[in-house]
Enzyme design. Structure first.
Site, PDB file in Angstrom:
ATOM      1  N   THR A  98      23.163 -26.956 -13.243  1.00 24.26           N
ATOM      2  CA  THR A  98      22.994 -26.284 -14.535  1.00 24.26           C
ATOM      3  C   THR A  98      23.117 -24.766 -14.450  1.00 24.26           C
ATOM      4  O   THR A  98      23.191 -24.095 -15.477  1.00 24.26           O
ATOM      5  CB  THR A  98      21.629 -26.636 -15.157  1.00 24.26           C
ATOM      6  OG1 THR A  98      20.593 -26.303 -14.220  1.00 24.26           O
ATOM      7  CG2 THR A  98      21.561 -28.107 -15.508  1.00 24.26           C
ATOM      8  N   VAL A 151      15.061 -33.971  -9.190  1.00 25.47           N
ATOM      9  CA  VAL A 151      15.197 -34.553  -7.849  1.00 25.47           C
ATOM     10  C   VAL A 151      13.847 -34.813  -7.196  1.00 25.47           C
ATOM     11  O   VAL A 151      13.773 -35.575  -6.222  1.00 25.47           O
ATOM     12  CB  VAL A 151      16.067 -33.667  -6.928  1.00 25.47           C
ATOM     13  CG1 VAL A 151      17.483 -33.567  -7.440  1.00 25.47           C
ATOM     14  CG2 VAL A 151      15.447 -32.279  -6.728  1.00 25.47           C
ATOM     15  N   ASN A 179      22.607 -29.345  -3.674  1.00 28.57           N
ATOM     16  CA  ASN A 179      22.377 -27.945  -4.008  1.00 28.57           C
ATOM     17  C   ASN A 179      20.993 -27.680  -4.609  1.00 28.57           C
ATOM     18  O   ASN A 179      20.469 -26.579  -4.456  1.00 28.57           O
ATOM     19  CB  ASN A 179      23.459 -27.479  -5.000  1.00 28.57           C
ATOM     20  CG  ASN A 179      23.103 -26.177  -5.675  1.00 28.57           C
ATOM     21  OD1 ASN A 179      23.162 -25.113  -5.074  1.00 28.57           O
ATOM     22  ND2 ASN A 179      22.715 -26.257  -6.946  1.00 28.57           N
ATOM     23  N   TYR A 186       8.611 -21.348   1.774  1.00 21.06           N
ATOM     24  CA  TYR A 186      10.035 -21.467   1.431  1.00 21.06           C
ATOM     25  C   TYR A 186      10.884 -21.510   2.695  1.00 21.06           C
ATOM     26  O   TYR A 186      11.771 -22.362   2.828  1.00 21.06           O
ATOM     27  CB  TYR A 186      10.485 -20.305   0.549  1.00 21.06           C
ATOM     28  CG  TYR A 186      11.969 -20.337   0.271  1.00 21.06           C
ATOM     29  CD1 TYR A 186      12.525 -21.349  -0.498  1.00 21.06           C
ATOM     30  CD2 TYR A 186      12.819 -19.374   0.802  1.00 21.06           C
ATOM     31  CE1 TYR A 186      13.897 -21.404  -0.731  1.00 21.06           C
ATOM     32  CE2 TYR A 186      14.187 -19.416   0.571  1.00 21.06           C
ATOM     33  CZ  TYR A 186      14.720 -20.439  -0.197  1.00 21.06           C
ATOM     34  OH  TYR A 186      16.078 -20.490  -0.421  1.00 21.06           O
ATOM     35  N   LYS A 243      13.428 -24.586   4.169  1.00 16.07           N
ATOM     36  CA  LYS A 243      14.837 -24.417   4.531  1.00 16.07           C
ATOM     37  C   LYS A 243      15.063 -24.654   6.023  1.00 16.07           C
ATOM     38  O   LYS A 243      16.155 -25.067   6.434  1.00 16.07           O
ATOM     39  CB  LYS A 243      15.337 -23.038   4.095  1.00 16.07           C
ATOM     40  CG  LYS A 243      15.496 -22.923   2.578  1.00 16.07           C
ATOM     41  CD  LYS A 243      16.470 -23.978   2.021  1.00 16.07           C
ATOM     42  CE  LYS A 243      16.751 -23.806   0.554  1.00 16.07           C
ATOM     43  NZ  LYS A 243      17.741 -24.769   0.041  1.00 16.07           N
ATOM     44  N   PRO A 262      23.464 -19.472   2.772  1.00 17.13           N
ATOM     45  CA  PRO A 262      23.739 -18.148   2.230  1.00 17.13           C
ATOM     46  C   PRO A 262      22.608 -17.154   2.516  1.00 17.13           C
ATOM     47  O   PRO A 262      21.446 -17.531   2.678  1.00 17.13           O
ATOM     48  CB  PRO A 262      23.834 -18.392   0.713  1.00 17.13           C
ATOM     49  CG  PRO A 262      23.795 -19.880   0.531  1.00 17.13           C
ATOM     50  CD  PRO A 262      23.088 -20.429   1.726  1.00 17.13           C
TER      51      PRO A 262
END
Length: 252
Positions: free
Chosen positions: A11, A61, A87, A153, A157, A183
Protein backbone atom coordinates in the site's frame (compact mmCIF):
# COMPACT_ATOMS: atom_id res chain seq x y z
CA UNK A 1 1.46 -17.11 -19.60
CA UNK A 2 2.59 -14.12 -17.52
CA UNK A 3 4.74 -14.64 -14.46
CA UNK A 4 3.26 -13.75 -11.06
CA UNK A 5 4.70 -11.68 -8.22
CA UNK A 6 3.12 -11.63 -4.77
CA UNK A 7 4.03 -8.52 -2.77
CA UNK A 8 3.12 -7.93 0.86
CA UNK A 9 2.75 -4.45 2.32
CA UNK A 10 2.00 -3.04 -1.12
CA UNK A 11 0.00 0.00 0.00
CA UNK A 12 2.99 2.37 0.25
CA UNK A 13 6.74 2.76 0.12
CA UNK A 14 8.92 -0.07 -1.11
CA UNK A 15 5.99 -2.46 -1.58
CA UNK A 16 4.13 -0.02 -3.81
CA UNK A 17 7.31 0.72 -5.77
CA UNK A 18 7.88 -3.01 -6.27
CA UNK A 19 4.35 -3.42 -7.59
CA UNK A 20 5.02 -0.75 -10.22
CA UNK A 21 8.36 -2.25 -11.24
CA UNK A 22 7.03 -5.80 -11.60
CA UNK A 23 3.98 -4.54 -13.50
CA UNK A 24 6.34 -2.65 -15.82
CA UNK A 25 8.08 -5.95 -16.45
CA UNK A 26 4.71 -7.52 -17.33
CA UNK A 27 4.23 -9.62 -14.22
CA UNK A 28 0.70 -10.27 -13.03
CA UNK A 29 0.40 -9.25 -9.40
CA UNK A 30 -1.06 -10.35 -6.09
CA UNK A 31 -0.90 -7.37 -3.74
CA UNK A 32 -1.60 -7.56 -0.02
CA UNK A 33 -2.00 -4.89 2.64
CA UNK A 34 -4.24 -3.56 5.39
CA UNK A 35 -5.58 -0.48 3.57
CA UNK A 36 -7.98 -1.72 0.90
CA UNK A 37 -8.60 1.74 -0.57
CA UNK A 38 -4.92 2.16 -1.34
CA UNK A 39 -4.68 -1.38 -2.71
CA UNK A 40 -7.59 -0.86 -5.06
CA UNK A 41 -6.33 2.54 -6.25
CA UNK A 42 -2.90 1.06 -6.99
CA UNK A 43 -4.41 -1.98 -8.70
CA UNK A 44 -6.59 0.17 -10.96
CA UNK A 45 -3.59 2.27 -11.97
CA UNK A 46 -1.44 -0.77 -12.77
CA UNK A 47 -4.16 -2.46 -14.80
CA UNK A 48 -4.64 0.67 -16.89
CA UNK A 49 -0.97 1.59 -17.23
CA UNK A 50 0.51 -1.86 -17.88
CA UNK A 51 -2.42 -4.10 -18.85
CA UNK A 52 -1.59 -6.71 -16.21
CA UNK A 53 -3.84 -8.76 -13.97
CA UNK A 54 -3.87 -7.57 -10.37
CA UNK A 55 -5.46 -9.40 -7.44
CA UNK A 56 -5.76 -7.59 -4.09
CA UNK A 57 -5.99 -9.21 -0.67
CA UNK A 58 -6.72 -7.21 2.46
CA UNK A 59 -5.25 -8.71 5.61
CA UNK A 60 -2.77 -8.02 8.39
CA UNK A 61 0.27 -10.33 8.20
CA UNK A 62 0.26 -10.51 12.01
CA UNK A 63 -2.95 -12.54 11.90
CA UNK A 64 -2.02 -16.11 10.97
CA UNK A 65 -5.60 -17.23 10.36
CA UNK A 66 -6.23 -14.28 8.02
CA UNK A 67 -2.99 -14.91 6.14
CA UNK A 68 -3.76 -18.57 5.53
CA UNK A 69 -7.45 -17.98 4.74
CA UNK A 70 -6.87 -15.21 2.20
CA UNK A 71 -3.88 -16.78 0.49
CA UNK A 72 -5.46 -20.22 0.24
CA UNK A 73 -8.63 -18.63 -1.20
CA UNK A 74 -6.70 -17.91 -4.40
CA UNK A 75 -7.32 -20.17 -7.37
CA UNK A 76 -4.72 -22.65 -8.59
CA UNK A 77 -3.45 -20.36 -11.35
CA UNK A 78 -2.78 -17.55 -8.88
CA UNK A 79 -0.80 -19.94 -6.70
CA UNK A 80 1.79 -20.36 -9.46
CA UNK A 81 3.78 -17.54 -7.91
CA UNK A 82 7.20 -16.94 -9.41
CA UNK A 83 8.37 -14.26 -6.96
CA UNK A 84 7.33 -13.50 -3.39
CA UNK A 85 8.46 -10.13 -2.05
CA UNK A 86 8.13 -10.38 1.72
CA UNK A 87 8.07 -6.63 2.23
CA UNK A 88 5.57 -5.98 5.05
CA UNK A 89 7.38 -4.60 8.07
CA UNK A 90 7.74 -1.60 10.35
CA UNK A 91 9.58 0.05 13.21
CA UNK A 92 7.91 1.65 16.21
CA UNK A 93 9.66 3.94 18.66
CA UNK A 94 13.31 4.85 19.15
CA UNK A 95 13.83 4.58 22.89
CA UNK A 96 16.48 2.89 25.04
CA UNK A 97 15.63 -0.73 25.79
CA UNK A 98 14.61 -0.03 29.38
CA UNK A 99 12.08 2.57 28.22
CA UNK A 100 10.60 0.55 25.37
CA UNK A 101 6.89 -0.12 24.89
CA UNK A 102 5.65 -3.69 25.25
CA UNK A 103 2.97 -2.99 22.66
CA UNK A 104 5.51 -1.62 20.17
CA UNK A 105 7.72 -4.66 20.72
CA UNK A 106 4.83 -7.04 20.10
CA UNK A 107 3.80 -5.24 16.92
CA UNK A 108 7.32 -5.30 15.49
CA UNK A 109 7.92 -8.93 16.36
CA UNK A 110 4.50 -10.02 15.08
CA UNK A 111 4.86 -8.10 11.82
CA UNK A 112 8.54 -8.37 10.95
CA UNK A 113 9.13 -11.96 12.03
CA UNK A 114 5.85 -13.83 12.39
CA UNK A 115 4.22 -12.13 9.40
CA UNK A 116 7.17 -13.05 7.21
CA UNK A 117 6.95 -16.64 8.47
CA UNK A 118 3.20 -16.98 7.94
CA UNK A 119 3.25 -15.71 4.36
CA UNK A 120 6.55 -17.39 3.57
CA UNK A 121 5.41 -20.85 4.65
CA UNK A 122 2.22 -20.79 2.59
CA UNK A 123 3.91 -19.54 -0.55
CA UNK A 124 6.99 -21.73 -0.14
CA UNK A 125 4.76 -24.81 -0.22
CA UNK A 126 3.13 -23.58 -3.42
CA UNK A 127 6.56 -23.09 -4.93
CA UNK A 128 7.66 -26.59 -3.91
CA UNK A 129 4.54 -28.04 -5.57
CA UNK A 130 5.11 -25.90 -8.66
CA UNK A 131 8.80 -26.76 -8.92
CA UNK A 132 9.93 -23.12 -9.16
CA UNK A 133 10.00 -19.85 -7.25
CA UNK A 134 12.02 -17.05 -5.69
CA UNK A 135 11.46 -15.61 -2.22
CA UNK A 136 12.86 -12.13 -1.60
CA UNK A 137 12.86 -11.02 2.04
CA UNK A 138 13.13 -7.35 2.98
CA UNK A 139 15.79 -6.96 5.63
CA UNK A 140 17.62 -3.83 6.72
CA UNK A 141 21.02 -2.47 7.68
CA UNK A 142 19.45 -2.95 11.14
CA UNK A 143 19.74 -6.69 10.48
CA UNK A 144 23.49 -6.36 10.02
CA UNK A 145 24.36 -3.78 12.71
CA UNK A 146 22.72 -2.72 15.95
CA UNK A 147 22.44 1.02 16.53
CA UNK A 148 21.58 3.07 19.62
CA UNK A 149 17.92 2.73 20.65
CA UNK A 150 17.27 0.30 17.78
CA UNK A 151 17.25 -2.72 20.15
CA UNK A 152 14.04 -4.66 19.31
CA UNK A 153 13.68 -3.42 15.72
CA UNK A 154 17.29 -4.44 15.08
CA UNK A 155 16.58 -7.80 16.71
CA UNK A 156 13.64 -8.42 14.37
CA UNK A 157 15.74 -7.62 11.31
CA UNK A 158 18.58 -9.81 12.58
CA UNK A 159 15.94 -12.55 12.76
CA UNK A 160 15.01 -11.88 9.13
CA UNK A 161 18.70 -12.25 8.21
CA UNK A 162 18.87 -15.60 10.00
CA UNK A 163 15.57 -16.84 8.60
CA UNK A 164 16.65 -15.87 5.11
CA UNK A 165 19.71 -18.12 5.47
CA UNK A 166 17.66 -20.93 7.01
CA UNK A 167 15.02 -20.76 4.28
CA UNK A 168 17.71 -20.88 1.60
CA UNK A 169 19.19 -24.03 3.13
CA UNK A 170 15.84 -25.77 3.60
CA UNK A 171 14.49 -24.89 0.15
CA UNK A 172 17.71 -25.69 -1.69
CA UNK A 173 16.69 -29.27 -2.61
CA UNK A 174 13.53 -27.85 -4.21
CA UNK A 175 15.33 -25.36 -6.44
CA UNK A 176 13.71 -22.36 -4.74
CA UNK A 177 15.80 -19.19 -4.71
CA UNK A 178 15.94 -17.14 -1.50
CA UNK A 179 17.35 -13.60 -1.34
CA UNK A 180 17.57 -10.88 1.29
CA UNK A 181 17.69 -7.21 0.32
CA UNK A 182 18.93 -4.98 3.14
CA UNK A 183 18.43 -1.22 2.61
CA UNK A 184 20.00 1.58 4.56
CA UNK A 185 18.17 4.88 5.03
CA UNK A 186 15.14 5.05 2.72
CA UNK A 187 12.78 8.02 2.77
CA UNK A 188 9.28 6.50 2.84
CA UNK A 189 6.55 6.46 5.49
CA UNK A 190 8.95 4.35 7.62
CA UNK A 191 10.02 7.16 9.97
CA UNK A 192 6.51 8.59 10.21
CA UNK A 193 5.33 5.18 11.39
CA UNK A 194 8.28 4.85 13.77
CA UNK A 195 7.48 8.23 15.31
CA UNK A 196 3.73 7.61 15.24
CA UNK A 197 2.73 10.34 12.84
CA UNK A 198 5.23 13.00 13.94
CA UNK A 199 6.11 14.28 10.45
CA UNK A 200 8.51 16.96 11.67
CA UNK A 201 10.59 14.44 13.61
CA UNK A 202 10.47 12.00 10.70
CA UNK A 203 11.71 14.65 8.28
CA UNK A 204 14.76 15.36 10.44
CA UNK A 205 15.95 11.77 9.93
CA UNK A 206 16.75 12.59 6.30
CA UNK A 207 18.10 16.13 6.68
CA UNK A 208 21.55 16.98 5.32
CA UNK A 209 21.98 14.04 2.93
CA UNK A 210 20.26 12.30 0.04
CA UNK A 211 18.63 9.08 1.24
CA UNK A 212 17.48 6.20 -0.88
CA UNK A 213 13.93 6.33 -2.19
CA UNK A 214 11.53 3.43 -2.58
CA UNK A 215 12.28 3.11 -6.31
CA UNK A 216 15.98 2.52 -5.57
CA UNK A 217 15.15 -0.49 -3.45
CA UNK A 218 12.48 -1.76 -5.86
CA UNK A 219 14.97 -1.68 -8.73
CA UNK A 220 17.47 -3.59 -6.58
CA UNK A 221 14.81 -6.21 -5.85
CA UNK A 222 14.03 -6.43 -9.57
CA UNK A 223 17.73 -6.92 -10.32
CA UNK A 224 17.79 -9.90 -7.94
CA UNK A 225 14.56 -11.33 -9.39
CA UNK A 226 15.69 -10.93 -13.00
CA UNK A 227 18.91 -12.95 -12.81
CA UNK A 228 19.15 -16.15 -14.91
CA UNK A 229 17.78 -19.35 -13.42
CA UNK A 230 21.22 -20.58 -12.35
CA UNK A 231 22.08 -17.33 -10.52
CA UNK A 232 20.88 -16.38 -7.03
CA UNK A 233 21.78 -13.18 -5.18
CA UNK A 234 21.92 -14.54 -1.64
CA UNK A 235 22.22 -11.25 0.17
CA UNK A 236 22.57 -7.61 -0.88
CA UNK A 237 23.10 -4.44 1.15
CA UNK A 238 22.11 -1.19 -0.58
CA UNK A 239 22.93 2.15 1.02
CA UNK A 240 22.81 5.85 0.23
CA UNK A 241 26.23 7.12 -0.79
CA UNK A 242 26.21 9.32 2.32
CA UNK A 243 25.75 6.33 4.67
CA UNK A 244 28.53 3.90 5.59
CA UNK A 245 26.79 1.97 8.34
CA UNK A 246 23.78 1.69 10.57
CA UNK A 247 24.36 4.95 12.41
CA UNK A 248 27.12 6.60 10.37
CA UNK A 249 25.66 9.19 7.98
CA UNK A 250 27.58 12.16 6.60
CA UNK A 251 25.32 15.19 6.73
CA UNK A 252 26.25 18.45 5.03
Amino acid sequence: MAKIALITGATSGIGEACAKVFARERYDLILTGRRIDRLETLAAHLREEYNVNVTTLQFDVRNRDEVVKHLESLNDECKKVNVLVNNAGLSLGLEPFQEGSYDDWDTMIDTNIKGLLYVGKVVANWMIANGFGHIINLGSIAGKEVYANGNVYCATKHAVDALNKGMRIDLLPHGIKVTAVHPGAVETEFSEVRFKGDKARAKKVYEGFEPLVADDVAETIWFCASRPAHVNINDILVMPTAQSGGSNIFRK
